[in-house]
Write a protein that holds these residues in place. Sequence first.
Motif, PDB file in Angstrom:
ATOM      1  N   UNK A 221       0.824  -1.215   0.000  1.00  0.00           N
ATOM      2  CA  UNK A 221       0.000   0.000   0.000  1.00  0.00           C
ATOM      3  C   UNK A 221       0.856   1.263   0.000  1.00  0.00           C
ATOM      4  N   UNK A 222       0.270   2.353  -0.492  1.00  0.00           N
ATOM      5  CA  UNK A 222       0.957   3.643  -0.559  1.00  0.00           C
ATOM      6  C   UNK A 222       0.356   4.589   0.469  1.00  0.00           C
ATOM      7  N   UNK A 223       1.216   5.287   1.185  1.00  0.00           N
ATOM      8  CA  UNK A 223       0.797   6.179   2.267  1.00  0.00           C
ATOM      9  C   UNK A 223       1.318   7.587   2.010  1.00  0.00           C
ATOM     10  N   UNK A 224       0.441   8.549   2.115  1.00  0.00           N
ATOM     11  CA  UNK A 224       0.811   9.956   2.012  1.00  0.00           C
ATOM     12  C   UNK A 224       0.619  10.597   3.383  1.00  0.00           C
ATOM     13  N   UNK A 225       1.696  11.138   3.936  1.00  0.00           N
ATOM     14  CA  UNK A 225       1.617  11.870   5.200  1.00  0.00           C
ATOM     15  C   UNK A 225       1.320  13.328   4.864  1.00  0.00           C
ATOM     16  N   UNK A 226       0.136  13.777   5.217  1.00  0.00           N
ATOM     17  CA  UNK A 226      -0.228  15.167   4.978  1.00  0.00           C
ATOM     18  C   UNK A 226       0.481  16.065   5.985  1.00  0.00           C
ATOM     19  N   UNK A 227       0.857  17.261   5.609  1.00  0.00           N
ATOM     20  CA  UNK A 227       1.527  18.161   6.560  1.00  0.00           C
ATOM     21  C   UNK A 227       0.663  18.378   7.801  1.00  0.00           C
ATOM     22  N   UNK A 228       1.245  18.153   8.965  1.00  0.00           N
ATOM     23  CA  UNK A 228       0.503  18.374  10.203  1.00  0.00           C
ATOM     24  C   UNK A 228       0.222  19.865  10.350  1.00  0.00           C
ATOM     25  N   UNK A 229      -0.927  20.189  10.897  1.00  0.00           N
ATOM     26  CA  UNK A 229      -1.361  21.577  10.993  1.00  0.00           C
ATOM     27  C   UNK A 229      -1.086  22.148  12.374  1.00  0.00           C
ATOM     28  N   UNK A 230      -1.015  23.446  12.449  1.00  0.00           N
ATOM     29  CA  UNK A 230      -0.822  24.174  13.698  1.00  0.00           C
ATOM     30  C   UNK A 230      -2.196  24.450  14.294  1.00  0.00           C
ATOM     31  N   UNK A 231      -2.496  23.802  15.405  1.00  0.00           N
ATOM     32  CA  UNK A 231      -3.794  23.969  16.033  1.00  0.00           C
ATOM     33  C   UNK A 231      -3.845  25.094  17.038  1.00  0.00           C
ATOM     34  N   UNK A 232      -2.731  25.833  17.165  1.00  0.00           N
ATOM     35  CA  UNK A 232      -2.688  26.959  18.093  1.00  0.00           C
ATOM     36  C   UNK A 232      -2.357  28.233  17.326  1.00  0.00           C
ATOM     37  N   UNK A 233      -2.441  29.350  17.994  1.00  0.00           N
ATOM     38  CA  UNK A 233      -2.146  30.617  17.344  1.00  0.00           C
ATOM     39  C   UNK A 233      -0.672  30.983  17.354  1.00  0.00           C
ATOM     40  N   UNK A 286      -3.602   5.220   1.701  1.00  0.00           N
ATOM     41  CA  UNK A 286      -3.846   5.699   3.067  1.00  0.00           C
ATOM     42  C   UNK A 286      -3.324   7.123   3.221  1.00  0.00           C
ATOM     43  N   UNK A 287      -4.013   7.879   4.053  1.00  0.00           N
ATOM     44  CA  UNK A 287      -3.616   9.247   4.389  1.00  0.00           C
ATOM     45  C   UNK A 287      -3.386   9.322   5.897  1.00  0.00           C
ATOM     46  N   UNK A 288      -2.298   9.937   6.286  1.00  0.00           N
ATOM     47  CA  UNK A 288      -2.031  10.188   7.701  1.00  0.00           C
ATOM     48  C   UNK A 288      -1.997  11.695   7.899  1.00  0.00           C
ATOM     49  N   UNK A 289      -2.894  12.188   8.699  1.00  0.00           N
ATOM     50  CA  UNK A 289      -2.949  13.626   8.951  1.00  0.00           C
ATOM     51  C   UNK A 289      -2.954  13.867  10.454  1.00  0.00           C
TER      52      UNK A 289
END
Length: 629
Positions: A221-233, A286-289
């Motif tokens: 299987x192929x997995x793409x790790x999406x850029x993790x987001x900033x949940x704070x200011x 698969x996507x990992x976010x």
Amino acid sequence: MEGVVLHTSGEPQTTDVPASAVTAPLIDAALARVLASRSLRGSARGRRFLQFVVQEALAGRANRIKAYTIAMDVFDRDASFDPLLDPVVRIQAGRLRRALEHYYLTEGAADPLRIAIPKGGYVPQFSVVPVAAGTDLPVNASGPASAPTHEKSAPHRARLFLGRRIDHPLRWLAVAAMVTLLAVVGLGLFAGWRGIAPDPSKNAPERAAAPDAPQRAMRGPALLVLPFTNGSGDPALDLVADGITEDLVAALVRFDDLLVFGADTSFRYPSAPALREAVPTTRVDYLLKGSVAQTGDYIQITATLIAAKDHRYLWSDSFRRAATPARLLDLRHDIAVQVARTLAQSDGVIEREEARLSGQHAPQDLSSYACLLRTRQYWRQLSVALHAEVRDCLERTTRSDPGYPEAWAALAMITIDEARLGFNPSPARPDPIDHGLQLAERAVALAPDSALSLQALGLAWWLRREPQRSIAAYEQALALNPNDSAILADLGRCYSLTGEWERGIPLIREAFARNPAQPSWYRIVIATYHYVNGRYDDALEEMRRANLGREVILGHVALAMIQGQTGNRAEAAKAVSEILRLDPNFPIKAVSEFERRNIHPDIIVRIVDGLRKAGLAVPPSQTAGGEWL
């Protein structure tokens, strides 16, 4: 440089570097290259360990480089640290040695000075490597004199950033992320050859490989790790989010049968639709976010795995840690490794999902990768029927897909089990161990960087009664994928049975801690450890936890020897009956069976004593050590 251990080496037709040329800046440059390398990219602890011992040696404090000081200064242990009870330094030193060996075999092959941590201690050695006449050596810590300008500019930018006031733990985390990212960008080191790197001359990604690394077909299987987001200011968390994305890719890419897109692809194409728009033929399974948030002095990282086809949420978890300056690098690395193991190791989230999907097909219709999944199921369950099924499946796979190294490696181990476990012996293979060695060597030839291929080679050499070659193969496999619990367990088995319990048992225990679904027959080794130390109740508890099937003769052997010592005649007789059911000739070949598994003679003496007390008629014979049993 007082305290520095220096070695020089030479070869014909080269000019040796004089020992006087080994200056502190030269060693600093060598250290900087290793710290920024792919080999240590995923190990914050390894980088801290190496930096500490090298700097202590350069400062003339080699006599201070002991397990106790390393544990306190590098791993944050307190004054109660006992190296006999807590093996953290010994285990991390082994990992560091393997990482250094891998580095100098690959990207550091041309380095003019090498760093080593010899076994038996932690004081570093610096070896001057001969270079061709006329070659300039680096003279300062910024790197080789011929380094491109952008390589020198990254440390400069880092110093400017560090010049700002940093008064919050999360600011320190941002600094760590910045330094790491600058090193990666400056040296052009991305996650691994399975990744996809953007080509500046095209508006589309293409497969990128490390130098001299062979390309492999996409089977798993192929997995793409999406850029993790900033949940704070806080803008400082932007760097933390980018850093955890990089760390996740670096940890996941080590698993052979998972195609992981490189971090540069993740940042350039931050969604599956964006990637497919650039390259319509690209497959993403698969996507990992995830996200990074701040809560007071704590940092919280949340990760979620999604099936790309139907957007089902397969797994999610959240990790909350105190963001202390002393542990910031470890924090990010440890979370990434924990996520990678949960998702990608044997019986992990992705494998279970893939097994569920492939379970809808008949054995003869399995794909190459699905066949390997079925083989891993056999390794967890060990049955004669499943052995026959996966052997047939793997033989078909290697015929139809001869370039699949992991299939050859799996077939090698399945073939060896014809002799090791007595499963489904074939007249076509009078020597399954030798045949298995040939299959393993073919797997390694196809993919020298495949951890599974080296595992197969290690098993073959083990049954060929060459334990040191076996251990070397397992050590190399672990250097390629330190996140694989199966390799840890195999290496622990080798060290333990040859009598190095203090090295082997911690590895097996760590393997089970990482992966509770680890094949339970490794518990026989832990049970034997308790047995030879007279802890029969503990040994029996390990065997109960092993929960082995009736077809595994070594499980009954372990139960018989333990019950023989406890005096439980009924249970001992039951175990002996099972041994004779599976192999009526086992008593006369018991010693040779133990010897061909490289079990130390002293351990064999204890095993046979228990078996005789259980009622198994093991005849007198002489071991290699000269003791009569």
